[in-house]
Design a protein around this motif. Structure first.
Motif, PDB file in Angstrom:
ATOM      1  N   ALA A 143       0.827  -1.208   0.000  1.00 44.05           N
ATOM      2  CA  ALA A 143       0.000   0.000   0.000  1.00 44.05           C
ATOM      3  C   ALA A 143       0.860   1.255   0.000  1.00 44.05           C
ATOM      4  CB  ALA A 143      -0.934  -0.007   1.206  1.00 44.05           C
ATOM      5  N   THR A 144       1.958   1.234   0.739  1.00 45.84           N
ATOM      6  CA  THR A 144       2.867   2.371   0.765  1.00 45.84           C
ATOM      7  C   THR A 144       3.524   2.584  -0.585  1.00 45.84           C
ATOM      8  OG1 THR A 144       3.289   1.972   3.111  1.00 45.84           O
ATOM      9  CG2 THR A 144       4.877   3.348   1.932  1.00 45.84           C
ATOM     10  N   ILE A 145       3.991   1.510  -1.202  1.00 40.12           N
ATOM     11  CA  ILE A 145       4.600   1.617  -2.538  1.00 40.12           C
ATOM     12  C   ILE A 145       3.574   2.127  -3.538  1.00 40.12           C
ATOM     13  CG2 ILE A 145       5.594   0.299  -4.439  1.00 40.12           C
ATOM     14  CD1 ILE A 145       6.835  -1.559  -2.307  1.00 40.12           C
ATOM     15  N   HIS A 146       2.361   1.599  -3.465  1.00 37.44           N
ATOM     16  CA  HIS A 146       1.279   2.033  -4.344  1.00 37.44           C
ATOM     17  C   HIS A 146       1.026   3.532  -4.193  1.00 37.44           C
ATOM     18  CE1 HIS A 146      -2.619   1.839  -6.384  1.00 37.44           C
ATOM     19  NE2 HIS A 146      -3.143   2.460  -5.348  1.00 37.44           N
ATOM     20  N   ALA A 147       0.929   3.982  -2.970  1.00 32.68           N
ATOM     21  CA  ALA A 147       0.674   5.400  -2.711  1.00 32.68           C
ATOM     22  C   ALA A 147       1.820   6.284  -3.191  1.00 32.68           C
ATOM     23  CB  ALA A 147       0.430   5.624  -1.226  1.00 32.68           C
ATOM     24  N   LEU A 148       3.059   5.840  -2.968  1.00 31.63           N
ATOM     25  CA  LEU A 148       4.217   6.624  -3.400  1.00 31.63           C
ATOM     26  C   LEU A 148       4.280   6.757  -4.919  1.00 31.63           C
ATOM     27  CD1 LEU A 148       6.974   5.363  -0.949  1.00 31.63           C
ATOM     28  CD2 LEU A 148       5.885   7.603  -0.988  1.00 31.63           C
TER      29      LEU A 148
END
Length: 55
Positions: free
Chosen positions: A45-50
């Motif tokens: 989710a963090t990678i997706h958001a970044l």
């Protein structure tokens, strides 16, 4: 290489991991990988958001 093409797959995989984590927690399944599922979901989710934010 365009990172933006990974947005959809990361979003879908994150959603699946979140659902698996939620369902396994609600039904109290005896999974050894419950915490690993949760951590994997947070990382994806963090990678997706970044990728979405910095594209």
């Amino acid at each position: 290489m365009e990172l933006f093409k990974f947005v959809k797959p990361f979003g879908i995989i994150t959603y699946i991991l979140l659902l698996l984590t939620l369902i396994s927690g609600l039904f109290r399944w005896k999974l050894k990988y419950h915490k690993a599922l949760a951590i994997s979901a947070l990382v994806l989710a963090t990678i997706h958001a970044l990728i979405v934010i910095f594209h």
